[in-house]
Design a protein around this motif. Structure first.
Motif, PDB file in Angstrom:
ATOM      1  N   LEU A  10     -40.762  12.952  -0.559  1.00 30.37           N
ATOM      2  CA  LEU A  10     -39.759  13.357   0.421  1.00 30.37           C
ATOM      3  C   LEU A  10     -40.237  13.254   1.870  1.00 30.37           C
ATOM      4  O   LEU A  10     -39.481  12.789   2.733  1.00 30.37           O
ATOM      5  CB  LEU A  10     -39.263  14.773   0.120  1.00 30.37           C
ATOM      6  N   PRO A  11     -41.485  13.614   2.183  1.00 33.27           N
ATOM      7  CA  PRO A  11     -41.923  13.473   3.583  1.00 33.27           C
ATOM      8  C   PRO A  11     -41.910  12.020   4.085  1.00 33.27           C
ATOM      9  O   PRO A  11     -41.873  11.764   5.278  1.00 33.27           O
ATOM     10  CB  PRO A  11     -43.356  14.017   3.584  1.00 33.27           C
ATOM     11  N   PHE A  12     -41.940  11.067   3.164  1.00 32.17           N
ATOM     12  CA  PHE A  12     -41.951   9.663   3.550  1.00 32.17           C
ATOM     13  C   PHE A  12     -40.552   9.053   3.631  1.00 32.17           C
ATOM     14  O   PHE A  12     -40.401   7.862   3.917  1.00 32.17           O
ATOM     15  CB  PHE A  12     -42.810   8.842   2.577  1.00 32.17           C
ATOM     16  N   ALA A  13     -39.518   9.837   3.401  1.00 29.14           N
ATOM     17  CA  ALA A  13     -38.144   9.334   3.417  1.00 29.14           C
ATOM     18  C   ALA A  13     -37.779   8.670   4.747  1.00 29.14           C
ATOM     19  O   ALA A  13     -37.158   7.606   4.751  1.00 29.14           O
ATOM     20  CB  ALA A  13     -37.164  10.450   3.070  1.00 29.14           C
ATOM     21  N   PRO A  14     -38.126   9.256   5.903  1.00 28.71           N
ATOM     22  CA  PRO A  14     -37.784   8.570   7.162  1.00 28.71           C
ATOM     23  C   PRO A  14     -38.441   7.199   7.286  1.00 28.71           C
ATOM     24  O   PRO A  14     -37.837   6.261   7.802  1.00 28.71           O
ATOM     25  CB  PRO A  14     -38.301   9.516   8.247  1.00 28.71           C
ATOM     26  N   ARG A  16     -39.279   5.203   4.751  1.00 32.81           N
ATOM     27  CA  ARG A  16     -38.583   4.298   3.836  1.00 32.81           C
ATOM     28  C   ARG A  16     -37.228   3.899   4.411  1.00 32.81           C
ATOM     29  O   ARG A  16     -36.820   2.743   4.320  1.00 32.81           O
ATOM     30  CB  ARG A  16     -38.410   4.942   2.466  1.00 32.81           C
ATOM     31  N   GLY A  17     -36.533   4.858   5.026  1.00 34.70           N
ATOM     32  CA  GLY A  17     -35.240   4.559   5.642  1.00 34.70           C
ATOM     33  C   GLY A  17     -35.379   3.589   6.801  1.00 34.70           C
ATOM     34  O   GLY A  17     -34.579   2.665   6.954  1.00 34.70           O
ATOM     35  N   SER A  18     -36.399   3.786   7.613  1.00 35.07           N
ATOM     36  CA  SER A  18     -36.636   2.883   8.744  1.00 35.07           C
ATOM     37  C   SER A  18     -36.955   1.479   8.258  1.00 35.07           C
ATOM     38  O   SER A  18     -36.496   0.495   8.835  1.00 35.07           O
ATOM     39  CB  SER A  18     -37.790   3.397   9.614  1.00 35.07           C
ATOM     40  N   GLY A  19     -37.734   1.388   7.195  1.00 36.49           N
ATOM     41  CA  GLY A  19     -38.066   0.083   6.631  1.00 36.49           C
ATOM     42  C   GLY A  19     -36.829  -0.640   6.138  1.00 36.49           C
ATOM     43  O   GLY A  19     -36.674  -1.852   6.336  1.00 36.49           O
TER      44      GLY A  19
END
Length: 87
Positions: A10-14, A16-19
């Motif tokens: 979950l902390p990496f969601a931004p 992944r979304g940016s990618g």
């Protein structure tokens, strides 16, 4: 993925979304860059510049070669996707 792995990531969601967004922007830019209609319009504009004396014959030849290369790639890519294969 399981619930635990989703919570851990979950902390990496931004990120992944940016990618994903960056990937979409790149695909759209490539679609526009290799659009056969756009390339043909640029070729016509290039010819107008040559006739108006705004560019030299050497510049015209160099730029025309670049545009024709783009058009060839676009045509090849279009033919490949029409055959059901992907880029």
């Amino acid at each position: 993925m399981g619930l635990i792995s989703e919570l851990l990531l979950l902390p990496f969601a931004p990120v992944r979304g940016s990618g994903w967004v960056i990937g979409q922007v790149v695909r759209e830019a490539e679609r526009i860059y290799y659009d056969p209609g756009a390339v043909r319009a640029e070729l016509a504009r290039l010819e107008e510049l040559l006739e108006a004396g705004e560019i030299t014959e050497e510049e015209f030849d160099r730029l025309e070669d670049e545009l024709l290369d783009r058009l060839e790639i676009a045509t090849r890519t279009s033919a490949a996707t029409d055959d059901g294969t992907t880029r």
